[in-house]
Design an enzyme around this catalytic site. Sequence first.
Site, PDB file in Angstrom:
ATOM      1  CB  CYS A   2      19.942  62.289 -38.238  1.00 18.72           C
ATOM      2  SG  CYS A   2      19.791  63.707 -37.149  1.00 18.72           S
ATOM      3  NE  ARG A  27      22.957  57.028 -38.795  1.00 16.81           N
ATOM      4  CZ  ARG A  27      24.261  57.085 -38.584  1.00 16.81           C
ATOM      5  NH1 ARG A  27      24.929  55.991 -38.347  1.00 16.81           N
ATOM      6  NH2 ARG A  27      24.892  58.230 -38.635  1.00 16.81           N
ATOM      7  CD1 TRP A  73      20.837  62.568 -31.227  1.00 12.71           C
ATOM      8  CD2 TRP A  73      19.175  61.233 -30.590  1.00 12.71           C
ATOM      9  NE1 TRP A  73      20.955  62.359 -29.874  1.00 12.71           N
ATOM     10  CE2 TRP A  73      19.957  61.546 -29.457  1.00 12.71           C
ATOM     11  CE3 TRP A  73      18.060  60.404 -30.425  1.00 12.71           C
ATOM     12  CZ2 TRP A  73      19.673  61.058 -28.187  1.00 12.71           C
ATOM     13  CZ3 TRP A  73      17.785  59.922 -29.154  1.00 12.71           C
ATOM     14  CH2 TRP A  73      18.580  60.246 -28.058  1.00 12.71           C
ATOM     15  CG  ASN A  99      23.984  62.323 -39.642  1.00 13.72           C
ATOM     16  OD1 ASN A  99      23.869  62.802 -38.510  1.00 13.72           O
ATOM     17  ND2 ASN A  99      24.794  61.319 -39.903  1.00 13.72           N
ATOM     18  N   GLY A 100      24.298  65.751 -39.167  1.00 11.37           N
ATOM     19  CA  GLY A 100      25.492  66.517 -38.814  1.00 11.37           C
ATOM     20  C   GLY A 100      25.105  67.808 -38.131  1.00 11.37           C
ATOM     21  CD  GLU A 475      31.066  55.379 -15.970  1.00 13.05           C
ATOM     22  OE1 GLU A 475      30.404  55.563 -14.944  1.00 13.05           O
ATOM     23  OE2 GLU A 475      30.553  54.959 -17.023  1.00 13.05           O
ATOM     24  CE  LYS A 479      29.723  52.153 -17.268  1.00 10.38           C
ATOM     25  NZ  LYS A 479      28.536  52.804 -17.630  1.00 10.38           N
ATOM     26  CD  GLU A 482      26.137  50.142 -15.442  1.00  4.27           C
ATOM     27  OE1 GLU A 482      25.120  50.854 -15.396  1.00  4.27           O
ATOM     28  OE2 GLU A 482      27.139  50.451 -16.117  1.00  4.27           O
ATOM     29  CG  HIS A 498      41.301  55.081   6.474  1.00  2.00           C
ATOM     30  ND1 HIS A 498      41.886  55.339   7.690  1.00  2.00           N
ATOM     31  CD2 HIS A 498      41.838  55.970   5.599  1.00  2.00           C
ATOM     32  CE1 HIS A 498      42.730  56.354   7.560  1.00  2.00           C
ATOM     33  NE2 HIS A 498      42.725  56.747   6.292  1.00  2.00           N
ATOM     34  CE  LYS A 596      21.319  54.518 -22.686  1.00 10.03           C
ATOM     35  NZ  LYS A 596      22.707  54.363 -22.240  1.00 10.03           N
TER      36      LYS A 596
HETATM   37  C1  G6P Z   1      20.362  54.189 -15.342  1.00  8.12           C
HETATM   38  C2  G6P Z   1      21.285  53.695 -16.441  1.00  8.12           C
HETATM   39  C3  G6P Z   1      22.702  54.247 -16.249  1.00  8.12           C
HETATM   40  C4  G6P Z   1      22.651  55.761 -16.147  1.00  8.12           C
HETATM   41  C5  G6P Z   1      21.693  56.237 -15.053  1.00  8.12           C
HETATM   42  C6  G6P Z   1      21.470  57.738 -15.120  1.00  8.12           C
HETATM   43  O1  G6P Z   1      20.725  53.629 -14.139  1.00  8.12           O
HETATM   44  O2  G6P Z   1      21.330  52.283 -16.458  1.00  8.12           O
HETATM   45  O3  G6P Z   1      23.508  53.869 -17.351  1.00  8.12           O
HETATM   46  O4  G6P Z   1      23.950  56.252 -15.888  1.00  8.12           O
HETATM   47  O5  G6P Z   1      20.418  55.625 -15.249  1.00  8.12           O
HETATM   48  O6  G6P Z   1      20.848  58.051 -16.329  1.00  8.12           O
HETATM   49  P1  G6P Z   1      20.766  59.496 -16.928  1.00  8.12           P
HETATM   50  O7  G6P Z   1      19.943  59.336 -18.165  1.00  8.12           O
HETATM   51  O8  G6P Z   1      20.087  60.361 -15.902  1.00  8.12           O
HETATM   52  O9  G6P Z   1      22.148  59.952 -17.186  1.00  8.12           O
END
Ligand code: G6P
Length: 601
Positions: A2, A27, A73, A99-100, A475, A479, A482, A498, A596
Amino acid sequence: MCGIVGYIGSRPAAPLLLDALKRLEYRGYDSAGIVTLTDKFNVKKDSGKIAEIDSRLDLADLPGTCGLGHTRWATHGKPSQRNAHPHVDSFGRVAVVHNGIIENYLEIKQELKKRGFTFRSDTDTEVIPNLISFYLSRKLSPEQAVRRALSQLEGSFALGILIRDNPDKLIAARKESPLIVGLGKNEMFIASDIPAILPYTKRVIVMHDEDLAVLFSRALIIRNLKSWRRTVRKPTLVKWTLEMAEKGGYPHFTIKEIYEQPAAIRETLRSSPAEISRLAALLLRSKRFYMVACGTSYHAALVGKYALAKLADYQSEVVISSEFQESCRASAGTTVLAITQSGETADTLKAVRVAKASGAKIACLTNVIGSSITRESDVVCHTHAGPEISVVATKTFAAQVAFLLRLAIETARCKRTITSSQARQLMVELQELPKVVERVLRSTERPVRELAQKLKDVEHIYLISRGIGYPTVLEGALKLKEITYIHSEALPAGELKHGTLALIEPGTAVIALIPPGDARSRMIGNVEEVKARGAWVIGLTDADADVGAHVDWLITLPRTRELFSPLLYITPLQLLAYHTTVLRGQDPDRPRSLAKSVTVE
Ligand code: G6P
């Protein structure tokens, strides 16, 4: 995570606090509030974004020249007016912004209730002003009342505290959550971060753990909470611009969030043991267990699947949310765990609704308290990574994996596939991981930057691993795709022969992730397989492995258990994606065509 801010001086406090809060909104942004002190506390707070709340309540319209502000948050208690900070104790003596996370707040709350204190919110924070108020009622000085109260708290805190009967002082304290003091001319500030107060002062003192600061408009006293010894610290002159400051001095949110992973893991591991126990019990009652997720959350779910199988001998199915309806059957006795950092992903919400209609029980793991997924779920669990601003998920992946590893340990303990002492040992090692990740960040940053120089112009990168390393390379490839826009493909190393082997030519970049475990020698065999076709191989492995002779470029990581390796091995891959993107002149925080939170199917 927060944002907190405080002011004591001679200007009207509320407009200044509102302005500072707007710069701290990165934040946390689910609720906000301000308190000022005149002969009483004047509070305005609500849920929502600061601008919305301000247009409803006119936050700057509060009297007084000293006050506190908070942007929230949520960690305990969903975003709502009564859970928003500041919190004032039942007798109107103490106001607090925090915050914490306070881990033992339930016990303290019980004790205080017996002594006649009443509570209006679901937050852990509300015990703090009440506990201070209790010690004030025992005739302790404000400083000693705060000190006694804080000595009882387990967890983390950065606090701004006002005492009604002492309007000339503002008290601040910190343990494991950031807090700074800003020194102005006849005025003082506190804030979670520098950007909040940058337009007002550039003279800043960073508070240390266990510091208690008493701010007067013209003086500052800092003591150690335990020894009560006074310390004098010289202020630093901040040279940051406002934009640099919001990113904590990092050039992008992506890299800032990569570096926030140790904290995200630590907070997630320390929070909510009750959530873990409830979920483990539900798993063990279920006839069938699915995890549904998209993107990064899907990769975290795959790590969870490996961990549950290996430790708890527990079979789960991991399904991409948008495929659930076509490929899976749910009924009474089925449990579906939806993993979603945002809690708003349409595909995941849809999968859950389909499962629910067939009688399944729903659990969720989300980073956003009160998000849509929590309203669909019978059991709600949280990661505590703080708000993630960058489109690509980094610290929330680490938090999800930490949670799922902890879930696997608890499930295994309940199922007795491991003994209680083995479970305890695993938990001790897991809790050490934030420190190890810090080491990985420090030690791999430079070699990864050099590697990014070599890879920045390639067209394809292949990533291979086995076992629990497989979701990690998935993963890593995500990255890279993306933000670098380089075609990156991850596959289990055993699958190369294969098909994909046909694409390996002289000079093709292959990243081989070789964590410890039974599969190591087979992985080295796969490295030889691609090398024989001329691939340029980057090996990621621990210090003990004799892999150097087989690869062209080596990144060395600390030793760890195979089970915990995703948390360590993902870090250099995230750094690689970041640095390659920057070298290519692209913006890692805002990748093209991506969002996002994807709220359409
Ligand atoms: C979007 C974002 C990804 C994320 C995915 C799932 O594609 O760009 O970064 O992993 O959604 O999002 P979620 O909020 O369900 O984890």
